[in-house]
Design a protein around this motif. Structure first.
Motif, PDB file in Angstrom:
ATOM      1  N   TYR A   1       0.989  -1.285   0.175  1.00 51.44           N
ATOM      2  CA  TYR A   1      -0.042  -0.138   0.004  1.00 51.44           C
ATOM      3  C   TYR A   1       0.988   1.329   0.263  1.00 51.44           C
ATOM      4  O   TYR A   1       0.669   2.307  -0.813  1.00 51.44           O
ATOM      5  CB  TYR A   1      -0.842  -0.046   0.962  1.00 51.44           C
ATOM      6  N   TYR A   2       1.787   1.342   0.658  1.00 52.97           N
ATOM      7  CA  TYR A   2       2.823   2.564   0.987  1.00 52.97           C
ATOM      8  C   TYR A   2       4.040   2.584  -0.170  1.00 52.97           C
ATOM      9  O   TYR A   2       4.549   3.558  -0.204  1.00 52.97           O
ATOM     10  CB  TYR A   2       3.238   2.761   2.375  1.00 52.97           C
ATOM     11  N   GLY A   3       4.052   1.329  -0.760  1.00 53.49           N
ATOM     12  CA  GLY A   3       5.309   1.301  -1.537  1.00 53.49           C
ATOM     13  C   GLY A   3       6.591   1.345  -0.892  1.00 53.49           C
ATOM     14  O   GLY A   3       7.488   1.696  -1.692  1.00 53.49           O
TER      15      GLY A   3
ATOM     16  N   LEU B   1      -7.946  -5.154   3.448  1.00 50.69           N
ATOM     17  CA  LEU B   1      -7.152  -4.214   4.282  1.00 50.69           C
ATOM     18  C   LEU B   1      -6.672  -2.962   3.374  1.00 50.69           C
ATOM     19  O   LEU B   1      -6.840  -1.783   3.434  1.00 50.69           O
ATOM     20  CB  LEU B   1      -5.979  -4.866   4.852  1.00 50.69           C
ATOM     21  N   ASP B   2      -6.261  -3.431   1.889  1.00 52.59           N
ATOM     22  CA  ASP B   2      -5.780  -2.398   1.061  1.00 52.59           C
ATOM     23  C   ASP B   2      -7.137  -1.394   0.512  1.00 52.59           C
ATOM     24  O   ASP B   2      -6.891  -0.479   0.475  1.00 52.59           O
ATOM     25  CB  ASP B   2      -5.345  -2.910  -0.181  1.00 52.59           C
ATOM     26  N   ASN B   3      -8.134  -2.223   0.476  1.00 58.10           N
ATOM     27  CA  ASN B   3      -9.390  -1.143   0.191  1.00 58.10           C
ATOM     28  C   ASN B   3      -9.807  -0.409   1.237  1.00 58.10           C
ATOM     29  O   ASN B   3     -10.103   0.769   0.982  1.00 58.10           O
ATOM     30  CB  ASN B   3     -10.550  -2.052   0.007  1.00 58.10           C
ATOM     31  N   PHE B   4      -9.693  -0.838   2.525  1.00 64.26           N
ATOM     32  CA  PHE B   4     -10.000  -0.068   3.545  1.00 64.26           C
ATOM     33  C   PHE B   4      -9.197   1.016   3.726  1.00 64.26           C
ATOM     34  O   PHE B   4      -9.406   2.303   4.088  1.00 64.26           O
ATOM     35  CB  PHE B   4      -9.762  -0.866   4.900  1.00 64.26           C
ATOM     36  N   LEU B   5      -7.711   1.133   3.653  1.00 71.16           N
ATOM     37  CA  LEU B   5      -6.832   2.128   3.617  1.00 71.16           C
ATOM     38  C   LEU B   5      -7.043   3.157   2.354  1.00 71.16           C
ATOM     39  O   LEU B   5      -6.821   4.365   2.726  1.00 71.16           O
ATOM     40  CB  LEU B   5      -5.297   1.582   3.547  1.00 71.16           C
TER      41      LEU B   5
ATOM     42  N   ASN C   1     -10.009   5.065   3.648  1.00 74.57           N
ATOM     43  CA  ASN C   1     -10.000   5.686   4.898  1.00 74.57           C
ATOM     44  C   ASN C   1      -8.458   6.213   5.050  1.00 74.57           C
ATOM     45  O   ASN C   1      -7.742   6.087   5.838  1.00 74.57           O
ATOM     46  CB  ASN C   1     -10.182   4.904   6.109  1.00 74.57           C
ATOM     47  N   PRO C   2      -8.180   7.448   4.304  1.00 69.98           N
ATOM     48  CA  PRO C   2      -6.640   7.945   4.407  1.00 69.98           C
ATOM     49  C   PRO C   2      -6.435   8.532   5.607  1.00 69.98           C
ATOM     50  O   PRO C   2      -5.121   8.408   5.902  1.00 69.98           O
ATOM     51  CB  PRO C   2      -6.866   9.224   3.280  1.00 69.98           C
ATOM     52  N   ASP C   3      -7.077   8.875   6.560  1.00 76.35           N
ATOM     53  CA  ASP C   3      -6.808   9.356   7.806  1.00 76.35           C
ATOM     54  C   ASP C   3      -6.339   8.361   8.663  1.00 76.35           C
ATOM     55  O   ASP C   3      -5.287   8.603   9.345  1.00 76.35           O
ATOM     56  CB  ASP C   3      -7.974  10.090   8.500  1.00 76.35           C
ATOM     57  N   THR C   4      -7.067   7.092   8.626  1.00 73.23           N
ATOM     58  CA  THR C   4      -6.445   6.017   9.063  1.00 73.23           C
ATOM     59  C   THR C   4      -5.198   5.465   8.513  1.00 73.23           C
ATOM     60  O   THR C   4      -4.145   5.211   9.322  1.00 73.23           O
ATOM     61  CB  THR C   4      -7.464   4.815   9.445  1.00 73.23           C
ATOM     62  N   ALA C   5      -5.115   5.568   7.379  1.00 77.21           N
ATOM     63  CA  ALA C   5      -3.880   5.280   6.563  1.00 77.21           C
ATOM     64  C   ALA C   5      -2.453   5.985   7.236  1.00 77.21           C
ATOM     65  O   ALA C   5      -1.386   5.577   7.374  1.00 77.21           O
ATOM     66  CB  ALA C   5      -3.961   5.219   5.152  1.00 77.21           C
ATOM     67  N   GLU C   6      -2.785   7.303   7.308  1.00 79.10           N
ATOM     68  CA  GLU C   6      -1.734   8.475   7.688  1.00 79.10           C
ATOM     69  C   GLU C   6      -1.398   7.915   9.166  1.00 79.10           C
ATOM     70  O   GLU C   6      -0.196   7.981   9.642  1.00 79.10           O
ATOM     71  CB  GLU C   6      -2.440   9.713   7.527  1.00 79.10           C
ATOM     72  N   LYS C   7      -2.328   7.857   9.856  1.00 71.42           N
ATOM     73  CA  LYS C   7      -1.908   7.441  11.302  1.00 71.42           C
ATOM     74  C   LYS C   7      -1.320   6.043  11.385  1.00 71.42           C
ATOM     75  O   LYS C   7      -0.196   5.901  12.415  1.00 71.42           O
ATOM     76  CB  LYS C   7      -3.090   7.616  12.070  1.00 71.42           C
ATOM     77  N   LEU C   8      -1.543   5.202  10.690  1.00 67.67           N
ATOM     78  CA  LEU C   8      -0.865   3.897  10.823  1.00 67.67           C
ATOM     79  C   LEU C   8       0.531   3.988  10.180  1.00 67.67           C
ATOM     80  O   LEU C   8       1.461   3.450  10.804  1.00 67.67           O
ATOM     81  CB  LEU C   8      -1.628   2.936   9.816  1.00 67.67           C
ATOM     82  N   GLN C   9       0.697   4.895   9.402  1.00 70.74           N
ATOM     83  CA  GLN C   9       2.164   5.142   8.789  1.00 70.74           C
ATOM     84  C   GLN C   9       3.001   5.897   9.807  1.00 70.74           C
ATOM     85  O   GLN C   9       4.056   5.692   9.967  1.00 70.74           O
ATOM     86  CB  GLN C   9       1.977   5.851   7.312  1.00 70.74           C
ATOM     87  N   ARG C  10       2.473   6.813  10.559  1.00 74.28           N
ATOM     88  CA  ARG C  10       3.111   7.411  11.556  1.00 74.28           C
ATOM     89  C   ARG C  10       3.462   6.653  12.605  1.00 74.28           C
ATOM     90  O   ARG C  10       4.803   6.798  13.184  1.00 74.28           O
ATOM     91  CB  ARG C  10       2.340   8.573  11.891  1.00 74.28           C
TER      92      ARG C  10
END
Length: 618
Positions: free
Chosen positions: A282-284, A341-345, A348-357
């Motif tokens: 997802y994040y590459g 999980l890929d579809n969800f992220l 939901n970009p806000d969750t994806a950003e918090k996960l990456q942080r």
């Protein structure tokens, strides 16, 4: 030279079903235990009965299960279809008899071996089964598996369903007692896995509408979650994922066909792998697997056709196939997580950003620790070659093919005298000893760095093999064995703080215990009694009669190895360390181990109890 012995037909003996279960109970229910551990046999008996009720619910019959446990008498009532009246006795007393062999009725059942209630029957001093269906009631009673009473079906107005009552046999289970905390946890897992089901236990209702999402919310503080729970469901799979803000290690709750696989297995390994692969894609970015999974709190439940477990108690899945025309377990989970999980992220970009942080924070912390971690590992390797702190045992928790792996225990002791007594009297196959030198640090508020900088914490972590996760934990039970005095209590508190701060899942998964040792020895020339309380001392004095010799044990070192073997053997008394779900770990540690001295002083004063008799004896 050995004397020749005759080997004739007289030497051959066939045991009937109940004799075999009673002679080899471990083959059917794992270890026996006294109820102090969640995997003790008395809970397996309860689970085997409930599993049948769950299968009825899964088949769409009976939405409520009623359970009562009082004075070790267990009652379980469902409102399913009821056992066919002509087969009531057979189902609970004939091996390899049950409805689960008909895959049309039970495609993905919890148990498939036709043994469950038969084992409960054989290992109970009292067992009663009642089945009501088609306005008829059939009842049968047993003692140690022997049928003692049976009635012909009679007319009834009772609602359809099955009721099982039993009392675990004290000949098999010594000095046991059911702990409500363990029972409640088991029942909560049942309702999480079966949304819409209601279980009533001793009047308290358990119900879930959101499955594994409710499990994570009930077991963790919402304030401690780095982002809202990701909850994904498919036909035969359900997962829930979040990360903790404060917890260091990984935490997994895994289930197969409703069975809590506390030792993981092929599905849990595939789940861990799938999360890493999906996040990287997802994040590459090729993030380290440990950075992605650090602080994860998650749950997975799958349904498998005819699952194969690595032990009779079904705590570790061995199956690699989902069954039918489905792909392997690994492929199935990877495909599901990879897509959902890929579809969800993406949605939901806000969750994806918090996960990456969170992942990037873990990466920074790992790099900061890398130098000191390497030094600590080198120290631990050198110490392990001549490590006087750890006296290891032969069988460990990971040896799942060894039937005694669940007995593996590590005693943490203070000083040489206490560790000496335990070391000389322990079972070298399943009991290891780790000796502390003095009082450990108060680790509250400290970072993981202290675990590597402090030699004792680092060696303890290495002995337990829990640096990355508790999946490779070497001992099923970690037992704090300290003196019953102020210093011993303080050391106990400091060790619990260490585990809560850095490895809370050890406590959540019921691996941490306190060793109860006798306070008194009461004896005369004929009898000796070891007493764990003033009440037991008084009872012993009455049994002994006039002029008893009373010894007060102030420390473990005062108890000789010959005596100590009684307290860590078959009659061991353990007190499980449990978390109060009403208080978060952070607030718990802050109150008891932080600097809020006035509040703590007030609490101590308000809760102070003075044991006058104890003081006099000291």
């Amino acid at each position: 030279m050995l004397e020749n012995t005759q080997y004739t037909e007289d030497n051959i003996r066939s045991l009937d079903w109940k004799e075999h279960i009673r002679m080899r109970p471990g083959m059917y229910i794992g270890k026996l235990g006294d109820g102090s551990s969640a995997d003790d046999g008395i809970y397996i008996l309860l689970k085997e009965v409930i599993d049948n009720c769950i299968d009825e619910f899964v088949m769409g019959s009976g939405k409520t299960i009623e359970i009562g446990i009082r004075d070790n008498v267990v009652n379980v009532r469902d409102y399913g279809r009821g056992i066919p009246l002509g087969k009531v006795v057979d189902v609970v007393s004939k091996m390899n008899t049950g409805g689960k062999y008909d895959s049309r009725a039970f495609k993905k059942s919890v148990g498939l071996n036709g043994v469950g209630t038969k084992a409960v029957n054989a290992l109970s001093s009292f067992f009663k089964v009642e089945s009501s269906r088609e306005n008829k009631l059939k009842t049968a009673e047993f003692t140690q598996g022997n049928l003692v009473a049976e009635n012909e079906p009679e007319d009834t107005t009772r609602r359809k369903g099955t009721k099982v009552s039993f009392i675990p046999d004290e000949e098999i289970f010594k000095k046991y007692k059911y702990r409500n905390e363990y029972v409640e946890r088991m029942l909560k897992n049942y309702v999480y896995l079966n949304p819409g089901l209601t279980i009533i236990f001793n009047g308290e209702k358990f119900h879930s509408e959101n499955g594994l999402k409710d499990l994570l919310e009930d077991n963790n503080s919402l304030d401690d979650m780095a982002y809202p729970i990701i909850h994904l469901k498919g036909e035969d799979i359900e997962v829930a994922i979040t990360h903790s803000k404060t917890q260091y290690s990984e935490e997994y709750h895994s289930f197969v066909n409703g069975q809590n696989t506390t030792q993981g297995g092929t599905h849990q390994a595939a789940f861990r792998e799938a999360i890493v692969k999906t996040v990287r894609d997802y994040y590459g970015k090729s993030y380290e697997a440990s950075d992605i999974r650090k602080s994860i709190i998650s749950a997975i439940a799958i349904k498998v056709m005819e699952p194969v477990f690595e032990s009779q108690t079904k705590t570790k899945l061995g199956s690699t196939e989902m069954g039918g025309e489905l792909p392997t377990v690994r492929t199935y989970i990877n495909d599901f997580v990879g897509t959902q999980l890929d579809n969800f992220l993406h949605k939901n970009p806000d969750t994806a950003e918090k996960l990456q942080r969170k992942i990037m924070q873990a990466e920074r912390e790992r790099k900061e620790l890398s130098g000191i971690r390497k030094l600590a590992r080198d120290r631990a390797k050198k110490a392990s070659l001549h490590n006087k702190k750890l006296r290891d045992c032969r069988v460990h928790l990971g040896d799942s093919k060894n039937e005694r792996c669940l007995e593996s225990t590590l005693f943490i002791t203070e000083g040489d005298s206490a560790s000496g007594s335990i070391t000389k009297s322990r079972d070298v196959n399943t009991q290891a000893v780790f000796s502390l030198r003095g009082k450990p640090l108060n680790s509250y508020g400290m970072t993981k760095k202290i675990v590597y900088e402090n030699e004792e914490f680092n060696l303890l972590q290495a002995a337990l093999n829990i640096e990355e996760s508790i999946e490779d934990l070497r001992y099923n039970k970690i037992v704090i064995a300290t003196d019953a005095d102020v210093d011993g209590m303080h050391i106990r508190l400091l060790l619990i703080t260490f585990f809560l701060q850095f490895f809370p899942e050890l406590i959540k998964e019921n691996h941490l215990f306190i060793l109860q040792t006798p306070l008194f020895r009461v004896r005369n020339k004929k009898n000796t009694y070891y007493c764990y309380s003033n009440e037991e001392k008084q009872e012993a004095m009455e049994k002994v009669g006039s002029n008893p010799e009373i010894t007060r044990f102030k420390g473990l070192g005062e108890i000789s190895p010959d005596e100590f073997k009684h307290f860590i053997g078959q009659d061991i008394r353990l007190e499980p360390v449990m978390l109060d779900k009403s208080m978060s770990i952070e607030s718990l540690l802050e109150f008891y181990m932080g600097k809020n001295t006035p509040d703590r002083q007030e609490f101590i004063i308000n809760n102070l109890r003075v044991e006058l008799d104890l003081i006099e004896d000291i």
